[in-house]
Enzyme design. Structure first.
Site, PDB file in Angstrom:
ATOM      1  N   PRO A  19       0.779  -1.236   0.000  1.00  0.00           N
ATOM      2  CA  PRO A  19       0.000   0.000   0.000  1.00  0.00           C
ATOM      3  C   PRO A  19       0.813   1.290   0.000  1.00  0.00           C
ATOM      4  CG  PRO A  19       0.066  -0.935   2.183  1.00  0.00           C
ATOM      5  CD  PRO A  19       0.823  -1.884   1.314  1.00  0.00           C
ATOM      6  N   ASP A  42       2.430   1.442 -12.023  1.00  0.00           N
ATOM      7  CA  ASP A  42       1.404   2.472 -12.175  1.00  0.00           C
ATOM      8  C   ASP A  42       1.358   3.460 -11.018  1.00  0.00           C
ATOM      9  OD1 ASP A  42       0.044   0.709 -10.489  1.00  0.00           O
ATOM     10  OD2 ASP A  42      -0.854  -0.291 -12.238  1.00  0.00           O
ATOM     11  N   LYS A  64      -1.542   7.319 -14.475  1.00  0.00           N
ATOM     12  CA  LYS A  64      -2.066   8.605 -14.938  1.00  0.00           C
ATOM     13  C   LYS A  64      -0.965   9.650 -14.963  1.00  0.00           C
ATOM     14  CE  LYS A  64      -6.360   7.957 -12.800  1.00  0.00           C
ATOM     15  NZ  LYS A  64      -7.419   8.258 -11.900  1.00  0.00           N
ATOM     16  N   GLY A  95      -0.034  -1.625  -7.136  1.00  0.00           N
ATOM     17  CA  GLY A  95      -0.265  -1.243  -5.744  1.00  0.00           C
ATOM     18  C   GLY A  95      -1.010  -2.349  -5.002  1.00  0.00           C
ATOM     19  N   GLY A  96      -0.717  -2.512  -3.735  1.00  0.00           N
ATOM     20  CA  GLY A  96      -1.432  -3.479  -2.899  1.00  0.00           C
ATOM     21  C   GLY A  96      -1.213  -4.896  -3.370  1.00  0.00           C
ATOM     22  N   THR A 125      -2.460  -6.046   0.834  1.00  0.00           N
ATOM     23  CA  THR A 125      -3.513  -5.210   0.260  1.00  0.00           C
ATOM     24  C   THR A 125      -3.858  -4.024   1.158  1.00  0.00           C
ATOM     25  OG1 THR A 125      -5.780  -5.165  -0.553  1.00  0.00           O
ATOM     26  CG2 THR A 125      -5.324  -6.714   1.217  1.00  0.00           C
ATOM     27  N   MET A 178     -11.770   2.464  -3.880  1.00  0.00           N
ATOM     28  CA  MET A 178     -12.164   3.307  -5.031  1.00  0.00           C
ATOM     29  C   MET A 178     -13.549   3.923  -4.819  1.00  0.00           C
ATOM     30  SD  MET A 178     -10.876   0.943  -8.206  1.00  0.00           S
ATOM     31  CE  MET A 178     -11.623  -0.568  -7.627  1.00  0.00           C
TER      32      MET A 178
HETATM   33  N1  SAH Z   1      -4.769  -3.706  -5.562  1.00  0.00           N
HETATM   34  C1  SAH Z   1      -4.924  -2.640  -4.627  1.00  0.00           C
HETATM   35  C2  SAH Z   1      -6.205  -1.871  -4.813  1.00  0.00           C
HETATM   36  C3  SAH Z   1      -6.336  -1.224  -6.151  1.00  0.00           C
HETATM   37  S1  SAH Z   1      -7.784  -0.270  -6.319  1.00  0.00           S
HETATM   38  C4  SAH Z   1      -4.792  -3.192  -3.205  1.00  0.00           C
HETATM   39  O1  SAH Z   1      -4.804  -4.402  -3.001  1.00  0.00           O
HETATM   40  O2  SAH Z   1      -4.636  -2.387  -2.272  1.00  0.00           O
HETATM   41  C5  SAH Z   1      -7.238   1.302  -5.820  1.00  0.00           C
HETATM   42  C6  SAH Z   1      -7.888   1.688  -4.508  1.00  0.00           C
HETATM   43  O3  SAH Z   1      -7.198   1.097  -3.435  1.00  0.00           O
HETATM   44  C7  SAH Z   1      -7.875   3.165  -4.217  1.00  0.00           C
HETATM   45  O4  SAH Z   1      -8.920   3.827  -4.854  1.00  0.00           O
HETATM   46  C8  SAH Z   1      -8.041   3.174  -2.720  1.00  0.00           C
HETATM   47  O5  SAH Z   1      -9.378   2.968  -2.372  1.00  0.00           O
HETATM   48  C9  SAH Z   1      -7.285   1.933  -2.305  1.00  0.00           C
HETATM   49  N2  SAH Z   1      -5.917   2.234  -1.863  1.00  0.00           N
HETATM   50  C10 SAH Z   1      -4.782   1.755  -2.389  1.00  0.00           C
HETATM   51  N3  SAH Z   1      -3.712   2.193  -1.695  1.00  0.00           N
HETATM   52  C11 SAH Z   1      -4.199   2.969  -0.713  1.00  0.00           C
HETATM   53  C12 SAH Z   1      -3.603   3.711   0.345  1.00  0.00           C
HETATM   54  N4  SAH Z   1      -2.289   3.734   0.517  1.00  0.00           N
HETATM   55  N5  SAH Z   1      -4.404   4.397   1.174  1.00  0.00           N
HETATM   56  C13 SAH Z   1      -5.737   4.377   1.027  1.00  0.00           C
HETATM   57  N6  SAH Z   1      -6.339   3.697   0.040  1.00  0.00           N
HETATM   58  C14 SAH Z   1      -5.598   2.997  -0.812  1.00  0.00           C
END
Ligand code: SAH
Length: 519
Positions: A19, A42, A64, A95-96, A125, A178
């Site tokens: 994250p 990304d 973006k 991410g995540g 995540t 999201m």
């Molecule tokens: N695959 C990612 C999620 C992707 S969708 C995961 O497992 O975390 C993208 C959404 O993840 C963002 O719109 C937000 O809601 C959340 N998100 C990802 N990183 C975040 C962070 N550091 N803090 C808060 N929300 C986060």
């Protein structure tokens, strides 16, 4: 990793980067960042994580661009296929976790179609980690026996297609990803389906990073509270009784350097022990490799100096002014097929001088204890003290950077000593362009509390690549006076550590930016 077999066809690793906090990278993803040929990343990947990508990697950004639209998924798919077909080891960094709303499944479908081998590397995540860093356990025996991760992403036309009655019925913790732009529709949907408007809720922005923010309220009041606080993406919405626990269980921002972000400039080759110290105190640390040292090789001048070393009738002094200088000196000795015993076996009384503790410990690791280290760790002090300590007729062999400090030699020459100045390496300034851009943006936005400099050359490296920013706004924590003078030339707000050591640098940063422990 040289041991990794290069498959002819190439391969894709679909990997989660966690994250934001670089410490939450899995070991496997961290290893892949070292071993991959190409990294495709990304928008959610933090600068702290990007700064770990070695500079020989090809790096492709598919997120973006400011104000622009994201790269379409089909284009990302094409890039993955194209690079893998070139035989590349491709790290697709997301991410995540790659399968939690990461469209990882779609990317794999294409790889399957094209018969490209792949592996999936799960990541931490945000759905679990962001609440954890806010002091919210997503399950708790007294409050919630399940948690549910839901996309709040609205379909075209702004409709959120969720089964609200079902979400209310499960009575678990609800985690919306999201969901920021549909927050109102989500919260209304829940209350209309029968949820108590007084149910605790929270919105968590930029979780696990230095800039993380948390707003807690109720389902009835969260939207207004979030707007008032100006919460912006990335953020998750959390609904459930556990949200009330963050009032007591918050911890991340309470650490001594919690909520702080520092930029550490350092030589490319050495990882920074300063970074580790600051991270241990809760800071987020971007390591910017500002300079790279390149050995001068072959080195005729060194070869000649070594041939006569130890034959002087007076003392022979060997002088080192940096740890990397020590490393290069000894690898050159090996290169020339000799070692330190031979240099001291020629009769002369050999002394070794080091400019400071870092250089001294590099020598000590090789079993050499320096005979002289100046009281103040500077080239001027070293020159002065050595001029006093060296016996008349001594020869001083200085093994250092090509453009070394001009303050070292004059006191030695003035004392009538024989001086050999041997350039061992040159300093090159470089940083990945994508990282330069990101760092520039973060400095502009005031997201970086301070930049640390551990030598004048790191200041030159920094200003050489980070341009078009107002240096006057930069708070620079410098290791010593020479470094400070270089930073002042550019108008930075300079603070100097009390001693030239990583401990003293850490102490200075804590003094300037740390908070008292509250608990
Ligand atoms: N695959 C990612 C999620 C992707 S969708 C995961 O497992 O975390 C993208 C959404 O993840 C963002 O719109 C937000 O809601 C959340 N998100 C990802 N990183 C975040 C962070 N550091 N803090 C808060 N929300 C986060």
């Amino acid at each position: 990793m040289e041991t990794m077999q290069k498959e002819e066809k190439g391969k894709v690793w679909l990997a989660g980067a966690g994250p934001g906090d670089a410490a939450l990278l899995t070991l496997k993803t961290a290893e892949l960042m070292e071993s991959a040929d190409v990294v495709v990343y990304d928008a959610l990947i933090s600068a702290e994580i990007l700064s770990r990508i070695p500079e020989d990697k090809q790096v492709i950004y598919v997120g973006k661009h400011a104000g622009n639209h994201p790269v379409p998924q089909e284009e990302i798919n094409r890039i993955l296929v194209r690079e893998a077909k070139k035989g590349k080891q491709v790290l697709r960094l997301k991410g995540g976790d790659p399968f939690v709303f990461g469209r990882g499944g779609e990317e794999l479908e294409i790889l399957l179609q094209e018969d490209i081998p792949f592996e999936v590397v799960p990541g931490v995540t945000s759905a679990a980690a962001v609440p954890a860093y806010a002091g919210i356990p997503v399950t708790h025996r007294d409050y919630a026996s399940s948690f549910h991760v839901i996309t709040g992403h609205a379909r075209k036309g702004g409709k959120v297609e969720l089964d609200f009655p079902a979400l209310v019925r499960v009575k678990g913790t609800l985690v919306f990803l999201m969901g920021l732009s549909s927050m109102e529709r989500i919260l209304n949907g829940l209350t209309e389906a029968g949820m108590d408007p007084d149910m605790p809720a929270a919105v968590l922005e930029n979780g696990t990073s230095a800039g993380q923010r948390r707003v807690t309220a109720t389902v009835g009041t969260l939207k207004e509270a979030s707007d008032r606080a100006g919460i912006s993406p990335p953020a998750i919405i959390l609904v459930g009784r556990v949200c009330g626990l963050s009032g007591q269980m918050h911890w991340a921002e309470d650490r001594v350097l919690g909520g702080r972000q520092f930029l550490i400039t350092r030589p490319r080759q050495s990882s920074s022990s300063l970074a580790g110290r600051l991270r241990a105190l809760g800071a987020q640390v971007i390591e910017m490799p500002a300079i790279r040292t390149e050995p001068i090789c072959p080195n005729e001048k060194l070869k000649k100096a070594l041939e006569v070393f130890g034959t002087n009738t007076g003392q022979e002094w060997l002088v080192f002014t940096s740890p990397v200088g020590v490393d290069i000196f000894f690898s050159q000795l090996m290169e020339l097929g000799t070692d330190i015993r031979k240099l001291s076996a020629r009769g002369a009384d050999v002394g070794i001088a080091a400019i400071g503790p870092g250089t001294a410990s590099a020598l000590e690791r090789r079993g050499l204890v320096p005979d002289l280290m100046p009281e103040v760790y500077s080239a001027a002090a070293l020159g002065k003290e050595l001029a006093q300590a060296a016996a008349e007729g001594s020869r001083i062999t200085v093994a250092r950077a090509e453009k070394g400090s001009e303050e070292l030699l004059p006191p030695l020459l003035a004392a009538g000593l024989k001086v050999e100045d041997i350039p061992l390496y040159r300093t090159l300034y470089e940083t990945h362009p994508f990282l330069q851009e990101k760092i520039r943006e973060m400095l502009e936005n005031g997201e970086i509390d301070a930049v640390t400099f551990t030598s004048a050359s790191t200041v030159r490296g920094f200003t050489g690549v980070i341009k078009d920013v107002d240096y006057g706004k930069i708070r620079a924590v410098c290791i010593g006076e020479q470094t400070a003078a270089e930073a002042e030339k550019h108008g930075m707000q300079v603070r100097v550590a009390d001693r030239a050591s990583m401990d003293a640098m850490t102490k200075k940063v804590v003094e300037l930016f740390g908070k008292e422990m509250q608990r």
